[in-house]
Every structure is written in structure tokens, then in C-alpha cells.
Design a protein around this motif. Sequence first.
Motif, short mmCIF file in Angstrom:
data_model
loop_
_atom_site.label_atom_id
_atom_site.label_comp_id
_atom_site.label_asym_id
_atom_site.label_seq_id
_atom_site.Cartn_x
_atom_site.Cartn_y
_atom_site.Cartn_z
N ILE A 43 0.85 -1.19 0.00
CA ILE A 43 0.00 0.00 0.00
C ILE A 43 0.89 1.25 0.00
CG2 ILE A 43 -1.89 1.20 1.16
CD1 ILE A 43 -2.52 -1.67 0.12
N SER A 44 1.92 1.22 0.84
CA SER A 44 2.91 2.31 0.90
C SER A 44 4.25 1.73 1.34
CB SER A 44 2.48 3.39 1.89
OG SER A 44 3.54 4.29 2.14
N PRO A 45 5.37 2.10 0.64
CA PRO A 45 6.68 1.55 1.04
C PRO A 45 7.24 2.20 2.30
CG PRO A 45 6.94 3.07 -0.79
CD PRO A 45 5.46 2.93 -0.56
N GLY A 46 6.55 3.26 2.81
CA GLY A 46 7.06 3.98 3.97
C GLY A 46 8.02 5.08 3.57
N TYR A 47 8.68 5.67 4.55
CA TYR A 47 9.65 6.72 4.23
C TYR A 47 11.04 6.32 4.71
CZ TYR A 47 9.25 8.31 9.13
OH TYR A 47 9.27 8.38 10.50
N TYR A 48 12.02 6.78 3.94
CA TYR A 48 13.41 6.40 4.22
C TYR A 48 13.89 6.98 5.54
CZ TYR A 48 18.42 5.71 3.55
OH TYR A 48 19.74 5.33 3.70
N ASN A 49 14.52 6.15 6.35
CA ASN A 49 15.01 6.55 7.66
C ASN A 49 16.48 6.94 7.56
OD1 ASN A 49 15.49 6.92 10.39
ND2 ASN A 49 15.68 4.73 10.82
N GLU A 50 16.79 8.23 7.76
CA GLU A 50 18.17 8.71 7.66
C GLU A 50 18.94 8.53 8.95
OE1 GLU A 50 18.17 12.72 6.28
OE2 GLU A 50 17.08 12.26 4.43
N HIS A 51 18.30 8.02 9.99
CA HIS A 51 18.96 7.86 11.29
C HIS A 51 19.11 6.38 11.62
CE1 HIS A 51 18.35 12.15 11.63
NE2 HIS A 51 17.06 11.98 11.38
N ALA A 52 19.53 6.09 12.83
CA ALA A 52 19.71 4.71 13.24
C ALA A 52 18.37 3.99 13.31
CB ALA A 52 20.41 4.66 14.59
N GLY A 53 18.39 2.70 13.01
CA GLY A 53 17.17 1.91 13.03
C GLY A 53 16.86 1.32 11.67
N PRO A 54 15.69 0.73 11.49
CA PRO A 54 15.31 0.11 10.22
C PRO A 54 15.38 1.10 9.05
CG PRO A 54 13.78 -0.53 11.94
CD PRO A 54 14.65 0.55 12.53
N ASP A 55 15.52 0.57 7.83
CA ASP A 55 15.75 1.41 6.65
C ASP A 55 14.54 2.25 6.26
OD1 ASP A 55 18.42 0.54 6.19
OD2 ASP A 55 17.61 -1.37 5.49
N SER A 106 20.38 -12.28 4.06
CA SER A 106 19.56 -12.26 5.28
C SER A 106 20.42 -12.38 6.54
CB SER A 106 18.52 -13.39 5.24
OG SER A 106 19.16 -14.65 5.10
N SER A 107 21.57 -13.05 6.44
CA SER A 107 22.45 -13.22 7.61
C SER A 107 23.03 -11.90 8.09
CB SER A 107 23.58 -14.20 7.27
OG SER A 107 24.32 -13.75 6.15
N ASP A 108 22.95 -10.84 7.23
CA ASP A 108 23.43 -9.52 7.67
C ASP A 108 22.63 -9.01 8.86
OD1 ASP A 108 25.34 -9.48 5.68
OD2 ASP A 108 24.12 -8.33 4.27
N TRP A 109 21.43 -9.52 9.03
CA TRP A 109 20.57 -9.14 10.17
C TRP A 109 21.32 -9.42 11.48
CZ3 TRP A 109 15.37 -7.37 10.51
CH2 TRP A 109 14.81 -7.43 11.79
N ASN A 110 21.85 -10.62 11.60
CA ASN A 110 22.58 -11.00 12.81
C ASN A 110 23.96 -10.35 12.84
OD1 ASN A 110 20.48 -12.66 13.70
ND2 ASN A 110 21.24 -14.39 12.50
N LEU A 111 24.59 -10.21 11.66
CA LEU A 111 25.92 -9.60 11.57
C LEU A 111 25.89 -8.16 12.09
CD1 LEU A 111 28.84 -10.07 10.51
CD2 LEU A 111 28.09 -9.06 8.36
N HIS A 112 24.76 -7.46 11.82
CA HIS A 112 24.63 -6.08 12.25
C HIS A 112 23.99 -5.96 13.64
CE1 HIS A 112 24.43 -4.94 7.69
NE2 HIS A 112 25.64 -5.31 8.09
N ASN A 113 23.81 -7.12 14.31
CA ASN A 113 23.27 -7.16 15.68
C ASN A 113 21.85 -6.61 15.81
OD1 ASN A 113 25.51 -8.35 17.05
ND2 ASN A 113 26.60 -6.39 16.90
N HIS A 114 21.05 -6.75 14.73
CA HIS A 114 19.66 -6.31 14.81
C HIS A 114 18.86 -7.18 15.77
CE1 HIS A 114 20.77 -3.64 11.73
NE2 HIS A 114 20.36 -4.30 10.67
N HIS A 115 19.29 -8.43 15.92
CA HIS A 115 18.56 -9.35 16.80
C HIS A 115 18.68 -8.95 18.27
CE1 HIS A 115 22.69 -10.73 16.68
NE2 HIS A 115 22.48 -11.55 17.70
N LYS A 116 19.57 -7.99 18.56
CA LYS A 116 19.73 -7.51 19.93
C LYS A 116 19.17 -6.10 20.11
CE LYS A 116 24.06 -10.12 20.53
NZ LYS A 116 25.52 -10.00 20.81
N ASP A 117 18.61 -5.54 19.05
CA ASP A 117 18.17 -4.14 19.06
C ASP A 117 16.65 -4.07 19.02
OD1 ASP A 117 17.68 -1.44 18.56
OD2 ASP A 117 19.45 -1.21 17.28
N HIS A 118 16.05 -3.47 20.07
CA HIS A 118 14.58 -3.42 20.19
C HIS A 118 13.93 -2.61 19.06
CE1 HIS A 118 15.74 0.41 22.04
NE2 HIS A 118 14.53 0.83 21.71
#
Length: 427
Positions: free
Chosen positions: A31-43, A66-78
Motif C-alpha cells: 500500500i505504501s513503502p514507507g519513508y526512508y530513515n536517515e537515522h539509526a534503526g530500520p531502513d 539475510s544473515s546480515d541481520w545477525n551480523l549487524h546485531n539487529h537481533h539484539k536491538d529493540h
Amino acid sequence: MREELLHHLWKNISPPLLNLTTTSGETVDIISPGYYNEHAGPDFLEAHLVINEQAWVGSIEIHIKSSDWNLHNHHKDHRYNNVILHLVWNEDVEINYLNGKSIPTVELKNFISLNEILKKSTFFKSKRDHFIVCQNDIALIEPFKILSWLNRLYYERLEEKCRLINELLLNTKYDWEAVLFILLLRNFGLYQNKEIFYQLSKVIGYAIISRLQDNIIKMESALFGYSGLLEKPFAKDFYWKSLNDEFTFLKKKFDFPERIIQKPYFFRLRPASFPTVRLSQFAHLYHTNPKLFSRIISIDNKNDLYKLFSISPGEYWKTHYVFGKKSLAKNEHKLSRRFIDSLLINSIIPLVFCYSKWLGEPLKKGFHEIINEIKSEENKITRGYRACGIHSKSALTSQALIHLYNNYCAKHRCLECVIGDSILNGK
């Protein structure tokens, strides 16, 4: 492959990405791709999707693997707990939420060919003989689109300059006169001495200068003395001796510490721009204009600002460039139009812009006109864009081009640039 290319594909969603399915076979309607995040957090933030007929609003995270998710420690980031879709080129491992549930994942290589990705990626391959990546394409973009983008970039640059001004305001307890003093003295140093003059402004301080304003000898002695320009003795030079004697007195009166800043440079400067001449001009500006900031904000046209800054140094510097050596010809050494333009561009307009924001008011119309009336700066960046077909006719445009080059072109942020985005989309 660059991750930014996948960002571009998602931001500008089009066939064949309108009929996606996840790796587990769920349908994905965008429906909408959202807006680009220029700061820390999801893209991408606040995307609106329908996955298997269930509506979702949340974040999108994009990776090559997909393994970059764990490489970037997203699995530890709320901050990544509300990701509703993981967009990857290749799913090499399954990624799960903290509760163990699988994150919906789209593997893009199943929907778009590598050849199509590589066509776009050639745009980003910088060449050593290229000024900017898009130099062969930029002139094809609609002029109005470029003009609108440059206008926006100019105000981005003003906001960037406001960060330094806000920091100075905090350090001076919101004394606008003191902030102006620091900015002006820094810019009187030109490229070679601006940081040295900046340190000088912080060491002496506006509070002391304001107490010396009514006596030009005292002002000059403080500026010359603390710059180290009085250290070499010229006993037969009456002017040098009077400054040196006064500085010796001021050091005791104000308990000046030993000089801790570097001496200003003379090398590769034209004599008219020697730090001796510039410091005398600066002293006379403040000697003849107490409460300079109050005067500036009451002006809203370029001619009155030129009159305000039409300053000459003391009589001594009309026949000298350095202490103890008289020049053959007398010269007024008034601040040139070009130098005043530099002060307006780099000190006055940014400060007035920041002051207007502080008051919660729009920038005066007169200052909008001033930046458009000042001639374009001439430097390697404006020359580079001119060679690409983008001509700068005013200081607003040249400042915008400097910001474009330093913050977008040089950093290859093409996907965040209106010009780069237009070229990639063939618009």
C-alpha cells in the motif's frame, strides 16, 4: 551489489515488484513503502503492507544477505521488533523475531534479474576522471527540478551552519553579540587563518573586546598581542612600541595567560590579506560599531550592509603590511566587495537565519533577496558543475552546489539526491 540499490528499488516500487511473495509463500501487497530513515534503526519506517490479506504497518529492513541481520546485531536491538518485512537479495539463513517467530522475508532475486540490477549499479561506479558520477547525465534533467532541489539544499546548508551557531549560543549563554564576534573574527581569517582567528576569539572573548571598543589602540594591542604578532621587537617603530606597551598593561589588568594559540600565517597570502591588515580592519569595525549585531538585524538590504562593512584599517596599515617595513604606495585597504560578500554568506545571513528561527519568525524578505543578489562564488566545485552544464549565477546557487557536492556527490548519496533519483528513474 550495493544495498543502496535495493533501497532505491523499494523506494520507487514498480513492476515487477508489485506482485511479491515471501519465502514461505505468503502474498505481499504494498500500500505504501514507507519513508526512508536517515537515522539509526530500520531502513524504512511506517510502511503499509497487506501480507496474506492481513494489514500491517511497521518498518522495512533491507540487506544483501539475510544473515546480515545477525551480523549487524539487529537481533539484539529493540528498534527492529516492529519490522514487518525483511527484504533481501539472497536468503542464506532464516531470521526470527526475539520470540522465535519467523520474520516475513522477500528474496528479491526471484522477482528482478541481476542484469537489471547491474544496469543501475553502473551509475554508481565512480571514475577517477569524473568530477561527479552523473556528470554525463545531469544536464538532461529538467532545469526547474534542479533549481527547486538547489533551493532546498541551500536551506539545508543554512541549517547545517545553525548547528555551530547554536553551540556558540550555548557556550556564550545566548549572547548574540558574542556569537557574531566569534563568527566574524573567524571569517576575517580567510581559509588560511580562520581556525587560528577562531581560537583567538575564544581566548580574548567578546566581554573583554566590548570593554576596549572605545579605544582603538587597546583593541588592536589585544588582538595583535594575543596573536603573537608583537613578539618580534621593532624598537624604532613607534606604533609597534605603543601597542606592545599597551598589551603589557592589558595582560596584567585582565590576567591574560601566556599565548596558547598558533601565530597566523602570512605564507601564500596577498599582502592586502595579511593577518596584520585583517586584524586592524576587524578592530576598526568594532571600534566604529558598538552593538554590531543590533545594527545588523535592523538592516534588510545589501547596500546598507556594504556601507556598514566599508571599513579601513588604521593609518599605519595604509602604508604598511607588516611591522617595521613601510610600503612604497599608500593604500586605503578598505574591505573589498568580494570580502564583504564572503562575510555576508558565511557569517551574517546564517546568523540572521538562526536568530529568526529562535524568534519563531520567517527570515526577512530582504535577506532572501540579498543572497540572490550576491554574485556566485568561484571555486573548484562551481567550476566542476559548470563543466557539467550547471551554471551558478548567485551565492544561493553556489552555496547549494557546495552543499550538494560535499554532502551528496562526494559521499555517493545519489539515491537521496533528486538529480540521482531522476536519472535512475528516467524522469
